[in-house]
Design an enzyme around this catalytic site. Structure first.
Site, PDB file in Angstrom:
ATOM      1  N   ASP A   1     -11.470   2.825   4.195  1.00  0.00           N
ATOM      2  CA  ASP A   1     -11.674   1.570   4.082  1.00  0.00           C
ATOM      3  C   ASP A   1     -13.242   1.410   3.601  1.00  0.00           C
ATOM      4  O   ASP A   1     -13.532   0.392   3.440  1.00  0.00           O
ATOM      5  CB  ASP A   1     -11.109   0.847   5.303  1.00  0.00           C
TER       6      ASP A   1
ATOM      7  N   GLN B   1      -4.945  -1.436   9.849  1.00  0.00           N
ATOM      8  CA  GLN B   1      -4.680  -2.621   9.073  1.00  0.00           C
ATOM      9  C   GLN B   1      -5.545  -3.856   9.986  1.00  0.00           C
ATOM     10  O   GLN B   1      -4.954  -4.015  11.112  1.00  0.00           O
ATOM     11  CB  GLN B   1      -3.233  -2.948   8.852  1.00  0.00           C
TER      12      GLN B   1
ATOM     13  N   LYS C   1       0.735  -1.252   0.129  1.00  0.00           N
ATOM     14  CA  LYS C   1      -0.005   0.036   0.048  1.00  0.00           C
ATOM     15  C   LYS C   1       0.895   1.361  -0.026  1.00  0.00           C
ATOM     16  O   LYS C   1       0.644   2.286  -0.796  1.00  0.00           O
ATOM     17  CB  LYS C   1      -1.009  -0.018   1.278  1.00  0.00           C
TER      18      LYS C   1
END
Ligand code: NAP
Length: 280
Positions: free
Chosen positions: A119, A96, A52
């Protein structure tokens, strides 16, 4: 059969984003910023976060990874999120997953400002998506959606069968396809006769976590099949779809690896740019 090249589509999306970021920089003299919080030393999470970060830098975003040991207290994470919420240089915040057991996932997700929730997991974004309003969309289903639209721009009236109903994949995918006027069937572990549901699908999206669950004769001729699964097996990484068998039936199919995975990361960058644009 069309092999849906997720790597190529992701590269072209990153190229578009790079151009957009450079235009935004010229106009506003600042660039979108993505901050990722990584807790613990789980290898897959570390690899995801590294990828990422690399991709974010490649398109010109400000990218920062904040690492904590497994033993970090929940309050430390919540305080850091509050700090990042107030920081104008941070457009998007991602924590995460999975988190260590002593940290409450719901609390962490809800601490992120919905406007910075790249997200798309915050209940405000989930609600907006299901109400058909503007929202951050979870990166993996967004990537699947973009791949499907590349193959079939008009999804009006198509029958879509989703295998798996997780908050991460199946549920947001449902909303995206409903908005395109698909007739959506959501299946799960208690579905009776999964094969009988799958064979009706013009589109099948498999997000289950069972290696090669979807067989060739579960797929009708000319279906578009999207394989979200990432399963470590003795023969290497495989998806939830039996690639060899299904490729003989489907019109189009994503490989694993090289299908949905690269699109997930590109969509994270896309969401970060979108959050930035809404903030200025
Ligand atoms: P998850 O939260 O474990 O959800 C799995 C879903 O599959 C659940 O809804 C479950 O049903 C359903 N299921 C389990 N066994 C089934 C069966 N025999 N028949 C039909 N449905 C069944 O998993 P997830 O987070 O959505 O992830 C799914 C897969 O995608 C995993 O392999 C994961 O590694 C992969 N993944 C890939 C990406 C990517 O970027 N490519 C991103 C995220 C996840 P119940 O609800 O009834 O339990």
């Amino acid at each position: 059969m069309i092999l849906i090249d997720g790597k190529k589509e992701a590269a072209s999306l990153r190229e578009e984003l790079k151009k957009e970021v450079s235009e935004l920089k010229a106009k506003y003299n600042k660039v979108p910023g993505l901050t990722v919080i990584l807790i613990g030393d789980l290898t897959p999470s570390q690899i995801y976060v590294r990828n990422k970060e690399k991709s974010a830098k490649e398109v010109g975003l400000n990218s920062e990874v904040i690492k904590y040991p497994d033993s970090v207290e929940e309050i430390t994470i919540l305080n850091k999120i509050h700090e990042l919420n107030q920081d104008d240089t941070v457009s998007g915040i991602l924590v995460q997953l999975p988190l260590p057991k002593h940290i409450n996932k719901k609390k962490v997700i809800e601490a992120i400002l919905p406007q910075k929730d790249v997200d798309g997991f915050h209940p405000v974004n989930v609600g907006n998506l299901s109400s058909g309003y503007d929202s951050s969309v979870p990166c993996t289903p967004l990537g699947c959606y973009l791949l499907i639209k590349k193959i079939e721009p008009n999804l009006n009236g198509k029958k879509a069968v989703l295998v798996g109903r997780s908050n991460l994949n199946g549920k947001p995918m449902t909303q995206l396809l409903l908005k395109e006027n698909c007739t959506v069937t959501i299946t799960h572990s208690k579905t009776k006769d999964l094969k009988n549901e799958c064979v009706k699908g013009d589109i099948i999206v498999a997000a289950v976590g069972i290696p090669e669950l979807i067989k060739g004769d579960w797929v009708k001729k000319d279906a578009i099949v999207i394989d979200v699964g990432i399963n470590k097996t003795e023969k290497g990484i495989v998806g939830d779809v039996d690639f060899r068998e299904v490729s003989k039936h489907a019109k189009a199919l994503t490989p694993v690896p090289g299908g949905v995975g690269p699109m997930t990361i590109a969509c994270l960058l896309k969401n970060t740019v979108e959050c930035f644009k809404k903030s200025i």
